[in-house]
Design a protein around this motif. Structure first.
Motif, mmCIF file in Angstrom:
data_model
loop_
_atom_site.group_PDB
_atom_site.id
_atom_site.type_symbol
_atom_site.label_atom_id
_atom_site.label_comp_id
_atom_site.label_asym_id
_atom_site.label_seq_id
_atom_site.Cartn_x
_atom_site.Cartn_y
_atom_site.Cartn_z
ATOM 1 N N ARG A 136 1.021 -1.312 -0.071
ATOM 2 C CA ARG A 136 -0.050 0.073 0.122
ATOM 3 C C ARG A 136 0.858 1.419 0.052
ATOM 4 O O ARG A 136 0.592 2.447 -0.782
ATOM 5 C CB ARG A 136 -0.899 0.030 1.187
ATOM 6 N N ALA A 137 2.003 1.070 0.709
ATOM 7 C CA ALA A 137 2.828 2.494 0.703
ATOM 8 C C ALA A 137 3.447 2.577 -0.857
ATOM 9 O O ALA A 137 3.505 3.684 -1.062
ATOM 10 C CB ALA A 137 3.997 2.209 1.839
ATOM 11 N N THR A 138 3.796 1.844 -1.220
ATOM 12 C CA THR A 138 4.093 2.024 -2.636
ATOM 13 C C THR A 138 3.067 2.491 -3.462
ATOM 14 O O THR A 138 3.520 3.371 -4.509
ATOM 15 C CB THR A 138 4.588 0.480 -3.266
ATOM 16 N N GLU A 139 1.805 2.053 -3.471
ATOM 17 C CA GLU A 139 0.877 2.756 -4.284
ATOM 18 C C GLU A 139 0.823 4.069 -3.832
ATOM 19 O O GLU A 139 0.465 4.979 -4.618
ATOM 20 C CB GLU A 139 -0.545 1.924 -3.973
ATOM 21 N N VAL A 140 0.745 4.446 -2.383
ATOM 22 C CA VAL A 140 0.641 5.829 -2.026
ATOM 23 C C VAL A 140 1.823 6.858 -2.559
ATOM 24 O O VAL A 140 1.558 8.018 -2.822
ATOM 25 C CB VAL A 140 0.577 5.824 -0.602
ATOM 26 N N ALA A 141 2.998 6.251 -2.569
ATOM 27 C CA ALA A 141 3.997 7.092 -2.986
ATOM 28 C C ALA A 141 3.985 7.209 -4.349
ATOM 29 O O ALA A 141 4.189 8.326 -4.896
ATOM 30 C CB ALA A 141 5.485 6.091 -2.557
ATOM 31 N N GLY A 142 3.643 6.201 -5.366
ATOM 32 C CA GLY A 142 3.412 6.470 -6.651
ATOM 33 C C GLY A 142 2.278 7.408 -7.113
ATOM 34 O O GLY A 142 2.431 7.839 -8.248
ATOM 35 N N ALA A 143 1.383 7.521 -6.239
ATOM 36 C CA ALA A 143 0.168 8.480 -6.540
ATOM 37 C C ALA A 143 0.415 9.991 -6.226
ATOM 38 O O ALA A 143 -0.502 10.722 -6.547
ATOM 39 C CB ALA A 143 -0.979 7.842 -5.864
ATOM 40 N N TRP A 144 1.494 10.164 -5.467
ATOM 41 C CA TRP A 144 2.059 11.406 -4.811
ATOM 42 C C TRP A 144 2.413 12.408 -6.202
ATOM 43 O O TRP A 144 3.250 12.272 -6.663
ATOM 44 C CB TRP A 144 3.208 11.397 -3.886
ATOM 45 N N ARG A 145 1.309 13.417 -6.323
ATOM 46 C CA ARG A 145 1.572 14.276 -7.384
ATOM 47 C C ARG A 145 0.977 15.718 -6.970
ATOM 48 O O ARG A 145 -0.053 16.406 -7.367
ATOM 49 C CB ARG A 145 0.657 13.863 -8.595
ATOM 50 N N PRO A 146 1.848 16.256 -6.060
ATOM 51 C CA PRO A 146 1.483 17.590 -5.778
ATOM 52 C C PRO A 146 1.460 18.747 -6.777
ATOM 53 O O PRO A 146 2.244 18.716 -7.896
ATOM 54 C CB PRO A 146 2.462 18.045 -4.804
ATOM 55 N N ALA A 147 0.744 19.836 -6.731
ATOM 56 C CA ALA A 147 0.784 20.929 -7.370
ATOM 57 C C ALA A 147 2.114 21.681 -7.452
ATOM 58 O O ALA A 147 2.647 21.609 -6.492
ATOM 59 C CB ALA A 147 -0.447 21.814 -7.150
ATOM 60 N N PRO A 148 2.453 22.567 -8.716
ATOM 61 C CA PRO A 148 3.685 23.311 -8.566
ATOM 62 C C PRO A 148 3.845 24.076 -7.280
ATOM 63 O O PRO A 148 5.046 24.301 -6.737
ATOM 64 C CB PRO A 148 3.431 24.235 -9.621
ATOM 65 N N ALA A 149 2.556 24.816 -6.721
ATOM 66 C CA ALA A 149 2.730 25.503 -5.500
ATOM 67 C C ALA A 149 3.419 24.904 -4.346
ATOM 68 O O ALA A 149 4.259 25.393 -3.247
ATOM 69 C CB ALA A 149 1.308 26.222 -4.832
ATOM 70 N N TRP A 150 3.253 23.318 -4.122
ATOM 71 C CA TRP A 150 4.295 22.704 -3.141
ATOM 72 C C TRP A 150 5.673 22.958 -3.119
ATOM 73 O O TRP A 150 6.239 23.127 -2.002
ATOM 74 C CB TRP A 150 3.869 21.141 -3.458
ATOM 75 N N LEU A 185 3.503 10.904 4.370
ATOM 76 C CA LEU A 185 2.419 10.484 3.785
ATOM 77 C C LEU A 185 1.866 9.533 4.682
ATOM 78 O O LEU A 185 2.293 8.465 5.179
ATOM 79 C CB LEU A 185 2.210 10.233 2.476
ATOM 80 N N ASP A 186 0.384 9.518 4.936
ATOM 81 C CA ASP A 186 -0.209 8.492 5.633
ATOM 82 C C ASP A 186 -0.650 7.178 4.712
ATOM 83 O O ASP A 186 -0.980 7.480 3.619
ATOM 84 C CB ASP A 186 -1.476 8.995 6.321
ATOM 85 N N VAL A 187 -0.135 6.142 4.994
ATOM 86 C CA VAL A 187 -0.423 5.011 4.194
ATOM 87 C C VAL A 187 -1.651 4.557 3.990
ATOM 88 O O VAL A 187 -2.041 4.028 3.004
ATOM 89 C CB VAL A 187 0.310 3.666 4.862
ATOM 90 N N LEU A 188 -2.659 5.032 4.858
ATOM 91 C CA LEU A 188 -4.007 4.671 4.530
ATOM 92 C C LEU A 188 -4.775 5.668 3.631
ATOM 93 O O LEU A 188 -5.382 5.264 2.542
ATOM 94 C CB LEU A 188 -4.878 4.532 5.753
ATOM 95 N N THR A 189 -4.895 6.646 3.813
ATOM 96 C CA THR A 189 -5.379 8.097 3.044
ATOM 97 C C THR A 189 -4.380 8.537 1.939
ATOM 98 O O THR A 189 -5.131 9.102 1.198
ATOM 99 C CB THR A 189 -5.929 9.196 3.994
ATOM 100 N N GLY A 190 -3.039 8.512 2.110
ATOM 101 C CA GLY A 190 -1.982 9.338 1.117
ATOM 102 C C GLY A 190 -1.974 10.503 1.393
ATOM 103 O O GLY A 190 -1.408 11.328 0.670
ATOM 104 N N ALA A 191 -2.786 11.136 2.526
ATOM 105 C CA ALA A 191 -2.574 12.497 2.760
ATOM 106 C C ALA A 191 -1.351 13.098 3.438
ATOM 107 O O ALA A 191 -0.736 12.255 4.141
ATOM 108 C CB ALA A 191 -3.926 12.747 3.951
ATOM 109 N N PRO A 192 -0.692 14.314 3.099
ATOM 110 C CA PRO A 192 0.515 14.637 3.832
ATOM 111 C C PRO A 192 0.334 15.112 5.153
ATOM 112 O O PRO A 192 -0.627 15.624 5.549
ATOM 113 C CB PRO A 192 0.809 15.740 3.004
ATOM 114 N N LEU A 193 1.084 14.586 6.279
ATOM 115 C CA LEU A 193 0.483 14.754 7.507
ATOM 116 C C LEU A 193 1.181 16.044 7.964
ATOM 117 O O LEU A 193 2.452 16.410 7.612
ATOM 118 C CB LEU A 193 1.312 13.605 8.393
ATOM 119 N N ARG A 194 0.654 16.745 9.008
ATOM 120 C CA ARG A 194 0.971 17.832 9.550
ATOM 121 C C ARG A 194 1.681 17.771 10.733
ATOM 122 O O ARG A 194 1.490 16.699 11.350
ATOM 123 C CB ARG A 194 -0.491 18.889 9.767
ATOM 124 N N LEU A 195 2.591 18.472 11.187
ATOM 125 C CA LEU A 195 3.133 18.597 12.287
ATOM 126 C C LEU A 195 2.338 19.144 13.547
ATOM 127 O O LEU A 195 1.578 19.950 13.323
ATOM 128 C CB LEU A 195 4.428 19.613 12.518
#
Length: 326
Positions: free
Chosen positions: A43-57, A313-323
């Motif tokens: 699942r982590a491999t899928e999450v990492a592969g789907a990470w496509r942030p916008a240019p503002a990132w 990134l969270d392995v379940l949701t793919g969301a970037p985690l905040r501090l």
């Protein structure tokens, strides 16, 4: 104590994968394989592969933590910590309402000029209301100042932003923090581009040994994190997700898992890549009768390289985690 023992006793189980090239598959020692770990890795491999942030990132200001920052150890008491976490403040100074000139955010990879808000506006964002009254304690913030210090009718609590807010805090913790000075400075903030020095209003607070900073960047210059792209498949059995990042200290990363209150064998899991770090954990769910309460469990792992500007990134949701807030 159980959590600490688990972490210290299983140092080699924290890392699912070493540094892998962006887009490449991480390697896992076959001898170290188990179903939960394997499910996490897939699942982590899928999450990492789907990470496509916008240019503002990579070019804008995307904060990955709360806009209120403590600049050092405040020396909290039980009461002052409750007030800080609840956002209970009162001021004893005149707060400048004029907007300052544009400020500069300093990232590890460059700078960005941004508009700023006034000290009064920053205080308005900081102050989340007043504590509920309790016997023998102040029932509200200091009111408007009049000649001789008198306030017609004595202290009152008005409805609105400065009215009382509900709280589950003990009735002894009902004193707001008092702001005695303010100045414009900077505060360290974790962003999509790593830790940056960000313009902030620094509030001196009576009873705290460190200033309370409120980021001064105007809302129109702030970019929200991208929406997560979670895998279509349901969460694997025994794999749990991360709630937030608790601390970053070079290569040492601490995050908080959401686990069941009766789960056992809680183990942190990481997949580390050149461009992202995916985190989560594994548990053995209870097979007996148990409540459905969520328990927040902090776990720690040491990465093969300092985190730097890599998103977590969270392995379940793919969301970037905040501090998490202090």
């Amino acid at each position: 104590m159980r959590r600490t023992a688990a972490l210290l006793g299983l140092p080699l189980l924290m890392i699912v994968a070493g540094c892998a090239s962006a887009g490449s598959d991480p390697t896992v020692d076959p001898a170290d394989s188990d179903p939960r770990r394997d499910a996490f890795a897939q699942r982590a491999t899928e999450v990492a592969g789907a990470w496509r942030p916008a240019p503002a990132w990579a070019t804008g200001y995307v904060p990955m933590q709360d806009a209120t920052v403590l600049l050092g150890d405040p020396g909290f008491t039980e009461e002052t910590k409750t007030a800080f976490l609840s956002g209970w403040y009162r001021d004893q100074i005149d707060l400048p309402a004029a907007k300052p000139a544009d400020g500069t955010i300093r990232f590890p990879d460059g700078t960005l000029t941004v508009p700023l808000v006034s000290a009064a506006d920053a205080y308005g964002q900081l102050d989340q209301g007043d504590p509920p009254p309790c016997d023998g304690r102040p029932k509200g913030p200091a009111g408007p100042k009049f000649p001789g210090g008198a306030r017609p009718g004595g202290p009152t609590i008005e409805p609105g932003p400065d009215g009382p807010v509900s709280s589950s805090a003990p009735q002894t913790a009902c004193v707001p923090l008092t702001v005695t000075a303010v100045k414009l400075g900077t505060a360290p903030v974790r962003t999509s581009r790593g830790e940056a020095q960000v313009p902030a209003w620094l509030f001196t607070v009576e009873g705290l040994a460190a200033p309370v900073a409120r980021v001064a960047v105007a809302p129109q210059a702030v970019t929200a994190p991208p929406e997560p792209a979670a895998p279509a498949q349901p969460a694997p059995e025994g794999v749990v997700g991360a709630q937030d990042v608790q601390s970053v200290d070079g290569a040492e990363l601490t995050w908080r898992l959401g686990v069941g209150s009766c789960d056992t064998a809680i183990t942190p899991l990481v997949q580390e890549r050149d461009d992202v770090v995916v985190v989560g954990g594994s548990v053995i769910p209870s097979t007996g009768v148990c409540n459905a309460m969520l328990k927040i469990e902090p776990v720690t792992a040491t990465l093969k390289a300092p985190l730097g500007d890599r998103p977590v990134l969270d392995v379940l949701t793919g969301a970037p985690l905040r501090l998490a807030a202090s």
